[in-house]
Structure formats: C-alpha cells, structure tokens
Design a protein around this motif. Sequence first.
Motif, PDB file in Angstrom:
ATOM      1  N   LEU A   1       0.060 -34.111  26.545  1.00 22.43           N
ATOM      2  CA  LEU A   1      -0.745 -34.045  25.334  1.00 22.43           C
ATOM      3  C   LEU A   1       0.110 -33.778  24.105  1.00 22.43           C
ATOM      4  CD1 LEU A   1      -3.570 -34.114  24.089  1.00 22.43           C
ATOM      5  CD2 LEU A   1      -3.765 -31.666  24.588  1.00 22.43           C
ATOM      6  N   LEU A   2       1.113 -32.918  24.224  1.00 18.94           N
ATOM      7  CA  LEU A   2       2.019 -32.656  23.103  1.00 18.94           C
ATOM      8  C   LEU A   2       2.816 -33.895  22.720  1.00 18.94           C
ATOM      9  CD1 LEU A   2       3.342 -29.088  24.030  1.00 18.94           C
ATOM     10  CD2 LEU A   2       1.706 -29.692  22.245  1.00 18.94           C
ATOM     11  N   ILE A   3       3.280 -34.630  23.769  1.00 17.09           N
ATOM     12  CA  ILE A   3       4.035 -35.855  23.473  1.00 17.09           C
ATOM     13  C   ILE A   3       3.143 -36.880  22.774  1.00 17.09           C
ATOM     14  CG2 ILE A   3       5.266 -37.782  24.536  1.00 17.09           C
ATOM     15  CD1 ILE A   3       6.212 -35.876  26.704  1.00 17.09           C
ATOM     16  N   LEU A   4       1.908 -37.016  23.247  1.00 14.25           N
ATOM     17  CA  LEU A   4       0.983 -37.965  22.612  1.00 14.25           C
ATOM     18  C   LEU A   4       0.657 -37.551  21.175  1.00 14.25           C
ATOM     19  CD1 LEU A   4      -0.899 -40.416  22.827  1.00 14.25           C
ATOM     20  CD2 LEU A   4      -2.641 -38.880  23.779  1.00 14.25           C
ATOM     21  N   THR A   5       0.456 -36.254  20.968  1.00 15.26           N
ATOM     22  CA  THR A   5       0.152 -35.775  19.611  1.00 15.26           C
ATOM     23  C   THR A   5       1.322 -36.010  18.663  1.00 15.26           C
ATOM     24  OG1 THR A   5      -1.297 -34.081  20.570  1.00 15.26           O
ATOM     25  CG2 THR A   5      -0.590 -33.766  18.289  1.00 15.26           C
ATOM     26  N   TYR A   6       2.529 -35.761  19.137  1.00 15.99           N
ATOM     27  CA  TYR A   6       3.711 -35.988  18.303  1.00 15.99           C
ATOM     28  C   TYR A   6       3.869 -37.470  17.979  1.00 15.99           C
ATOM     29  CZ  TYR A   6       8.586 -36.014  16.807  1.00 15.99           C
ATOM     30  OH  TYR A   6       9.751 -36.201  16.110  1.00 15.99           O
ATOM     31  N   GLY A   7       3.606 -38.340  18.960  1.00 20.87           N
ATOM     32  CA  GLY A   7       3.717 -39.777  18.694  1.00 20.87           C
ATOM     33  C   GLY A   7       2.692 -40.259  17.690  1.00 20.87           C
ATOM     34  N   LEU A   8       1.441 -39.791  17.826  1.00 17.23           N
ATOM     35  CA  LEU A   8       0.420 -40.175  16.856  1.00 17.23           C
ATOM     36  C   LEU A   8       0.757 -39.666  15.456  1.00 17.23           C
ATOM     37  CD1 LEU A   8      -2.852 -39.586  18.944  1.00 17.23           C
ATOM     38  CD2 LEU A   8      -1.774 -41.778  18.352  1.00 17.23           C
ATOM     39  N   HIS A   9       1.308 -38.454  15.404  1.00 18.74           N
ATOM     40  CA  HIS A   9       1.684 -37.908  14.099  1.00 18.74           C
ATOM     41  C   HIS A   9       2.790 -38.744  13.456  1.00 18.74           C
ATOM     42  CE1 HIS A   9       2.434 -34.930  10.988  1.00 18.74           C
ATOM     43  NE2 HIS A   9       3.725 -34.941  11.318  1.00 18.74           N
ATOM     44  N   MET A  10       3.767 -39.184  14.237  1.00 19.30           N
ATOM     45  CA  MET A  10       4.834 -40.016  13.680  1.00 19.30           C
ATOM     46  C   MET A  10       4.299 -41.367  13.231  1.00 19.30           C
ATOM     47  SD  MET A  10       7.533 -38.196  13.724  1.00 19.30           S
ATOM     48  CE  MET A  10       8.789 -39.445  13.439  1.00 19.30           C
ATOM     49  N   ILE A  11       3.342 -41.948  13.999  1.00 19.54           N
ATOM     50  CA  ILE A  11       2.793 -43.243  13.586  1.00 19.54           C
ATOM     51  C   ILE A  11       1.998 -43.107  12.288  1.00 19.54           C
ATOM     52  CG2 ILE A  11       1.130 -45.028  14.246  1.00 19.54           C
ATOM     53  CD1 ILE A  11       2.004 -44.619  17.131  1.00 19.54           C
ATOM     54  N   MET A  12       1.266 -42.001  12.137  1.00 21.79           N
ATOM     55  CA  MET A  12       0.484 -41.805  10.917  1.00 21.79           C
ATOM     56  C   MET A  12       1.363 -41.577   9.698  1.00 21.79           C
ATOM     57  SD  MET A  12      -2.569 -39.418  12.477  1.00 21.79           S
ATOM     58  CE  MET A  12      -3.305 -39.179  10.851  1.00 21.79           C
ATOM     59  N   GLN A  13       2.586 -41.158   9.859  1.00 27.46           N
ATOM     60  CA  GLN A  13       3.480 -40.923   8.733  1.00 27.46           C
ATOM     61  C   GLN A  13       4.175 -42.186   8.239  1.00 27.46           C
ATOM     62  OE1 GLN A  13       3.813 -38.040   7.047  1.00 27.46           O
ATOM     63  NE2 GLN A  13       2.184 -37.232   8.377  1.00 27.46           N
ATOM     64  N   LEU A  14       4.013 -43.286   8.968  1.00 23.77           N
ATOM     65  CA  LEU A  14       4.653 -44.530   8.519  1.00 23.77           C
ATOM     66  C   LEU A  14       3.951 -45.071   7.273  1.00 23.77           C
ATOM     67  CD1 LEU A  14       5.237 -46.367  11.945  1.00 23.77           C
ATOM     68  CD2 LEU A  14       6.918 -45.166  10.537  1.00 23.77           C
ATOM     69  N   LYS A  15       4.730 -45.548   6.267  1.00 25.38           N
ATOM     70  CA  LYS A  15       4.191 -46.116   5.018  1.00 25.38           C
ATOM     71  C   LYS A  15       4.711 -47.536   4.829  1.00 25.38           C
ATOM     72  CE  LYS A  15       3.705 -41.720   2.551  1.00 25.38           C
ATOM     73  NZ  LYS A  15       4.065 -40.963   1.321  1.00 25.38           N
ATOM     74  N   THR A  16       3.811 -48.448   4.473  1.00 28.20           N
ATOM     75  CA  THR A  16       4.202 -49.842   4.250  1.00 28.20           C
ATOM     76  C   THR A  16       4.396 -50.098   2.756  1.00 28.20           C
ATOM     77  OG1 THR A  16       1.877 -50.500   4.157  1.00 28.20           O
ATOM     78  CG2 THR A  16       2.952 -50.582   6.318  1.00 28.20           C
ATOM     79  N   MET A  17       5.061 -51.202   2.407  1.00 24.99           N
ATOM     80  CA  MET A  17       5.283 -51.574   1.006  1.00 24.99           C
ATOM     81  C   MET A  17       3.981 -52.053   0.385  1.00 24.99           C
ATOM     82  SD  MET A  17       8.896 -53.617   1.372  1.00 24.99           S
ATOM     83  CE  MET A  17       8.852 -54.033  -0.345  1.00 24.99           C
ATOM     84  N   ASP A  18       3.754 -51.679  -0.895  1.00 19.89           N
ATOM     85  CA  ASP A  18       2.542 -52.108  -1.588  1.00 19.89           C
ATOM     86  C   ASP A  18       2.774 -53.358  -2.431  1.00 19.89           C
ATOM     87  OD1 ASP A  18       4.225 -50.866  -3.286  1.00 19.89           O
ATOM     88  OD2 ASP A  18       2.701 -49.647  -4.275  1.00 19.89           O
ATOM     89  N   ARG A  19       4.038 -53.771  -2.627  1.00 18.98           N
ATOM     90  CA  ARG A  19       4.374 -54.989  -3.367  1.00 18.98           C
ATOM     91  C   ARG A  19       5.433 -55.764  -2.607  1.00 18.98           C
ATOM     92  NH1 ARG A  19       5.787 -52.986  -9.332  1.00 18.98           N
ATOM     93  NH2 ARG A  19       6.898 -51.430  -8.063  1.00 18.98           N
TER      94      ARG A  19
END
Length: 473
Positions: free
Chosen positions: A440-458
Amino acid sequence: LQKRRKMADTAAPQRSRMVLMCVLFALLAVGICDEQVPVVIWSSEGTPLQSQTPPVAGHIVSSSQLVSYLQSALGTGPHNVLLFLQDKLSVDDFTMYGGVFGNKQDNAFTNLESALQSAPSSLVLPSVDWQASSAVPALLQEKLGISPLYLDPGTLSQLRLNDSLTSLLVIRLPYSTGTHLMSPREVLSGNDEVIGQVLNIMKTQAVQYTAVYTALRASRVIREVSLAVESLGRSLLQAAPSPQVTYPPVMYNTSSGPCILFWAQNMTMSQLIGTNQWVRVDLGPMTFGSSANVTLADSFCNRTNARLTLNYGNIQSYQNFKVIFSMSNNFYPVSAREWFTLDTMQIQYSGNQVATFNASGNIYAPQNYSFHCQSVTSFSYPLLVPKTANDLAVQWAVSFAEFQIQGFNVTGPSFSYASDCAGFFSPGIWMGLVTSLLMLLILTYGLHMIMQLKTMDRFDDPKGPSISVPQNE
C-alpha cells in the motif's frame, strides 16, 4: 387399449425392480478401505522359510495363510522368537523412508536390511490383512504354548537365554506423528536402532532366534475402488476418516467431589542422554484410556492452591517416575477477578532427580475457566521454560497435544468453558498485514509521483513563428 394399459401396469413394477437391483449392485460394488500391514520373518539358522512360496504381487494374505507361514517358521526354526511389534506400519513406509530410490544415506531401516541380507532364510509378506497381523502375538503364544514377555533392549541384556528353552520376547515399537518432536523418519530410524540393539544382544549371547517384524494397524489406508463404480460418477479420492475414541480426562476427587481435571491427546517426554541420543517416553496410553495405570497419590487442592501428581511407577529405565502440575489461584485488582496459573510442571524420577519447568507466564485462565492449548511444548514456541539455566529441565523435551487443565471451580467430570492460548494475531496474519501495508505504501508513493507530473501548456508550431520563452518564466 385396455390390453395396452394392463401391459403397462405390469411392466412398471418390473422396471422398478430392475432399478432397485441396479442400485443395490452399485452399493455392493463400492470400494472399501482395506488396511494392509507388512510382515517380515527371518531366522538366524536353518532353512525353514525357503520352502514357503511367497505370495504373488497384489495378493492380500489372509489369517489362515498367515497361520500356515508362521507354522512353517516355528516348526523347524529356533525356539527363541523375537516379535518386533510396532503400533503402525505400511509398505509405503519402506518406500518413503527405505532409501529405495538410491538415497541410501536416507535409509531408516539399515539394521533390518542388513539382518535380512545376512539371515540364512527370510520371508517378506508385503500385504497382510491388518486383523491377521494384529493377532500375531496371540498366534505365536498359541503355537509356542508360553506367555509373551514384554521387554526393552536394556532388560534383554540382563537375561540369559537358552536354545533348549522356548521363549517369546515382544519388543514394542512406537509410531507417532501427533507431536512435532520427531518426524516419522526419525521414529522409524529409532525403531531400527532398537532392532539392531536386540539382534546384537542375541548375537553376543550366541542364541539362535526367529524374528518377526509387523504392526497392529496400517499407518496408511489404501482405498480400493471398483472399475464398475468409477463410471457411475465422480467420487472423492479421500479415505473415510476412522472414528477417534475420546477418553475421559484424568479427574482427582476429594470428599466434596471433583477437584482437578487434566486431559491431553498426546503426552510425550524425551530426555537427552549423551551427545545426540534421546530416550522417549510416551505417557499418553499410560494416562488415558482403558490401559491407563497412573495413580494420583500426593495430589491435593484447596481454595488457593492445587497440585496434580501423576505417578507412573517404574517405566523403562526410570524409577518412580512422576509428573507434577502445581497451580495457584490469585485475585488481580486490575481485572477485578480471580485467575489461576500453572506455576510449575515437574518431572521427578530415579530418587531425587527433579526437572522443573516454569509455566506461570504462559499458562493461565480465569478462575472459573479451564485452560486449553493445541500444542504445549518446551522447544517449539515454548510455553514450558526451564526454571534455571542449570536445571535438569534443559535435558528434557516435553510435548502435549490438545492440552487442557482445570484446577479450580470444577463442578463435574467435564471441563468448564476453555480459555484458549491462541492469540488474535498469528505469525501468518502479521506477515500478511505487514506485506499488505508495504504494498500500500508503494502504491501510494507511485500515485503521488504520477500526480506531481506537469505537462506543457504551449507547444511550438513549425509553420508559425517560434515561441520565445522569457527567462523569467
């Protein structure tokens, strides 16, 4: 039309009879559990067994056939008969633990194998009906006309046998898997060592003998299923469980009624002698059941203390063997109730030899309850701990299966509600919880890292002017 109705009415009972006969035939053809026990016979001199034709493969020797084999063995063989009588034995034991697949270092029957190879004559009956094998002591007693003498190798070494006198010596061998102390291979290997010691004693005294090795029951049951029934439908490939006889507990009575109750399915104590040699004492049959010969002298009980003393007398090489359970009852203000504890368990033997185990920290229950535990040992998850590091208890390994005791508030021959030793969280549950938490900790850490990803707006258009990004952005 009326004739057709009459014919139909007469044909219906005939069809029902045919169906009933088919059902009865199927029930009679159902396979049964047949217990088969091997019987091994060998002689130290002469050729009395070579004239006997061994049974063909797959043939089950009946009682009358076994009597014929024994008559031939006892007719011209030595008059000293050794009967190695084991509790349980099957041909599968020789297959699993006899080193038949080339693993001679794992052979648990080395002495028996060497005895058969060196014997002038021998006969092996692999499949004998268990009812016939269990009657071997009575058959030998009837043929020889003497009573059997039950002994162990230590007692046999003190006897002086004579070839001119007939003797029937019975050596009982255990076969127990209900305890975690010894595996079946170790039990069979220990029995083989006993056979080797007895044969060496007979060889030292220069006494000729005829030996028989068998058992009272089969250790494994073979299910025979008829081919005619297998096509009728699916069936379970599991042998029908044999009903277990539950004996009443040991009960110490006073003038006011029952006072102490004690019961165990298996009760084994082993002492370490020498470097790696264990002397095993099975106290279960001596304590419970129709063959029990234990006395409760020196036991007592009152409102605050109770002591159960099991006196076994002289068993094996021990003199005046005793097992003592000492219990106390105390009031604890925290729980606002009385609790009883098993303070010590003592083993007294051979005069002043006393081994003391401390159990007060592990075996306890409310005063009006009994204590129950599936396994009480001094070696695997021990509930019995030697009192001191120099106590004689360090030389003993004690094992109880389905242990239950009650020293206070006994109202009859049955135990009160049992307080079990099993905790809420077992090692398996803890392993599952820790593993699940880690995942569960590994899954939570992975989801947290995926949510921190930011894409380019232009994005840059190759057909238009290039995008200039200021330095401050």
